[in-house]
Design an enzyme around this catalytic site. Sequence first.
Site, PDB file in Angstrom:
ATOM      1  N   SER A 183      49.235  36.467  39.063  1.00 13.53           N
ATOM      2  CA  SER A 183      49.245  34.999  39.126  1.00 13.53           C
ATOM      3  C   SER A 183      50.638  34.552  39.559  1.00 13.53           C
ATOM      4  O   SER A 183      51.152  35.041  40.557  1.00 13.53           O
ATOM      5  CB  SER A 183      48.830  34.412  37.768  1.00 13.53           C
ATOM      6  OG  SER A 183      48.692  33.012  37.846  1.00 13.53           O
ATOM      7  N   HIS A 236      45.854  34.648  41.871  1.00 12.76           N
ATOM      8  CA  HIS A 236      45.603  33.213  41.754  1.00 12.76           C
ATOM      9  C   HIS A 236      46.358  32.482  42.858  1.00 12.76           C
ATOM     10  O   HIS A 236      47.572  32.671  43.026  1.00 12.76           O
ATOM     11  CB  HIS A 236      46.066  32.697  40.390  1.00 12.76           C
ATOM     12  CG  HIS A 236      45.326  33.306  39.243  1.00 12.76           C
ATOM     13  ND1 HIS A 236      45.805  33.278  37.947  1.00 12.76           N
ATOM     14  CD2 HIS A 236      44.132  33.960  39.189  1.00 12.76           C
ATOM     15  CE1 HIS A 236      44.942  33.877  37.152  1.00 12.76           C
ATOM     16  NE2 HIS A 236      43.921  34.306  37.876  1.00 12.76           N
ATOM     17  N   ASP A 283      43.899  35.463  32.197  1.00 10.24           N
ATOM     18  CA  ASP A 283      42.960  36.085  33.127  1.00 10.24           C
ATOM     19  C   ASP A 283      43.445  37.491  33.475  1.00 10.24           C
ATOM     20  O   ASP A 283      44.630  37.702  33.740  1.00 10.24           O
ATOM     21  CB  ASP A 283      42.847  35.233  34.394  1.00 10.24           C
ATOM     22  CG  ASP A 283      41.720  35.688  35.304  1.00 10.24           C
ATOM     23  OD1 ASP A 283      40.761  36.292  34.793  1.00 10.24           O
ATOM     24  OD2 ASP A 283      41.799  35.431  36.516  1.00 10.24           O
TER      25      ASP A 283
END
EC number: 3.1.1.61
Length: 355
Positions: A172, A199, A292
């Site tokens: 991310s 992400h 996540d």
Amino acid sequence: MPARGKISVLIVDDSGMARAMLRSIFEDEDDFDVVAEAVNGREAIEMVRHLRPGLVTMDLEMPEMGGLEAIEEIMCSKAVPILVVSGVADAQKAFGAMSRGAVDVVAKPNVTSAREVEDFVDKARLVAKIPVITVPRTRSAPAAGPTPVPQAPPPPAAPPAGDGGIIAIAASTGGPQALAALLAAIGRPLSCPMVVAQHISDGFASGMADWLNSISAMPVRLAAEGERLTAGTVYLSPSEWNMSVTESRHIALALRPERQVYRPSCDALLTSVAQVAGRRAVGVILTGMGSDGVAGMEAISKAGGTTLGQDEGSSVIFGMNAIAIERGWVQRVLPLAELAASLLEITGASVGAAP
């Protein structure tokens, strides 16, 4: 002077309409204070020197001096957190800006979309909190983090992944820079495929794949529905879709739910790799905010695969990787600079061998 306790913002864009739009967004928030606007990179450099803003939003295509040159000058003299706010057409160039020191990249938000505005503001808050340091003017390769501390390698948790293995990476905030450094350090095609969920704002994944492809010794491509995995190739998930790997080792793309927070899903990808590759699955969780990827690392660990995590010292945000480590789903916690050697070892390659 910025109001006490607020994030001071310098908006850099040659479009008056774009500057007004960004100013309006920030002025609707209680914790931001727009202290100045610049119409090109040269003005931005001078304003940063005098105002020391807490955040700079930077366009790329501007007259006199563009965003890339301005970012490099700012980060080698008076480093401040820079968020590139760009159109999708500039996606590859936007990721090039990250190699010059920009913290993150985001698409210009559509003010008629409350979700896009909210995502933009959340990203701006996060970027403003990230510590940045002055960097050398010339970069020959992406930064690979601090000098690693030597560690005795633990015994392998699984057989070499080269024969039938799949490497699955979750990332991310700070992930693009980490992936660039990792791929550059690997320096040769691996004996198994690599799949990545990073992400990212919608529309930017293709540009990121092109940027990473220019750095990597392995081809990096945007994943396509039904494509069969090939050893020595890196597949990047589009943000608009959740990627998974099927039993026949083909890529499956499922349209993400509208309200999905993390885009694309790291858990969906890593969990599918655990199911398909089992003990020959390799999970890597890099820098990033949120949780996540944690469930995906759990799945790979429970399947008997190998799990690696980026350590706190080399992470831009020690978040998702921290949670996976705390819960015991990461077998090897390594600085970014050591991850490449570990992957070469796991896939059966000799670190010192010629490509």
